[in-house]
Design an enzyme around this catalytic site. Structure first.
Site, mmCIF file in Angstrom:
data_model
loop_
_atom_site.group_PDB
_atom_site.id
_atom_site.type_symbol
_atom_site.label_atom_id
_atom_site.label_comp_id
_atom_site.label_asym_id
_atom_site.label_seq_id
_atom_site.Cartn_x
_atom_site.Cartn_y
_atom_site.Cartn_z
ATOM 1 N N CYS A 230 0.835 -1.213 0.000
ATOM 2 C CA CYS A 230 0.000 0.000 0.000
ATOM 3 C C CYS A 230 0.864 1.255 0.000
ATOM 4 C CB CYS A 230 -0.922 0.018 1.217
ATOM 5 S SG CYS A 230 -2.117 -1.330 1.255
ATOM 6 N N THR A 231 1.962 1.215 0.723
ATOM 7 C CA THR A 231 2.857 2.374 0.783
ATOM 8 C C THR A 231 3.457 2.664 -0.586
ATOM 9 O OG1 THR A 231 3.363 1.954 3.115
ATOM 10 C CG2 THR A 231 4.925 3.318 1.885
#
EC number: 1.11.1.27
Length: 209
Positions: free
Chosen positions: A47-48
């Site tokens: 997600c980052t």
């Protein structure tokens, strides 16, 4: 149980808490195009990288009059802390991302919009939020939806390519073929490359209906 939103249907309006305050989605969109992309959880490595890529490409979305908004199941406080990590990953000094993140702590929107991945569970045994992509037009209708599993990161370059096609075909009675991209000016490209590398330009046409 969530009902799938079909292409051409009016995208549901909703109120949500975000890192930029409370919004009413349709009002927030205004007359712009919009992209809503969801994430399983804050501080996770995939997600980052996705939000980092989205932040780096935000100017390209802005050029196309596309407002960006992310969603994750954690709190506003977590989102703000995570934003700092994302910008650190990007080697970017600002702590604030160029788009808001929705806090969907109770999974209300994840359920309402059908964004759950039943094959992936969290430590409580609940399905995590999938990596959904919704593109909404200025008419508030759904133009595109893609649902990636939680285990697979998205390709934001492809999403941008699709937006170019959607915006073209929204105003012209045409269809874009495989791997279509926006026309480039070959001469300008050659000048930009100072003619050091041979440039082979292929303009992919579109087909009229």
């Amino acid at each position: 149980m969530a009902t799938a939103i079909l292409l051409g249907q009016r995208f549901p309006d909703f109120e949500a808490e975000t890192t930029e305050g409370t919004i009413r989605f349709h009002e927030w969109l205004g007359s712009a195009w919009g992209i809503l992309f969801s994430h399983p959880a804050d501080y996770t490595p995939v997600c980052t990288t996705e939000l980092g890529r989205a932040a780096k490409m935000s100017d390209e979305f802005k050029k196309r009059n596309v407002k960006m908004i992310a969603l994750s199941i954690d709190s506003i406080e977590d989102h703000i802390g995570w934003s700092k990590d994302i910008n650190s990953y990007n080697d970017s000094k600002p702590e604030k991302l160029p788009f808001p993140i929705i806090a969907d702590k109770n999974r209300d929107l994840a359920v309402k919009l059908g964004m759950l991945d039943l094959d992936e569970k969290n430590k409580e045994g609940l399905p995590v939020t999938a990596r959904a992509v919704f593109i909404i037009g200025p008419d508030k209708k759904l133009k595109l939806s893609i649902l990636y599993p939680a285990t697979t990161g998205r390709n934001f370059d492809e999403i941008l390519r699709v937006i170019d096609s959607l915006q073209l075909t929204d105003t012209k009675k045409v269809a874009t073929p495989v791997n279509w991209k926006v026309r480039i000016n070959c001469q300008e490209l050659k000048l930009h490359l100072y003619q050091v590398t041979p440039v082979h330009c292929m303009v992919l046409p579109f087909w009229q209906h």
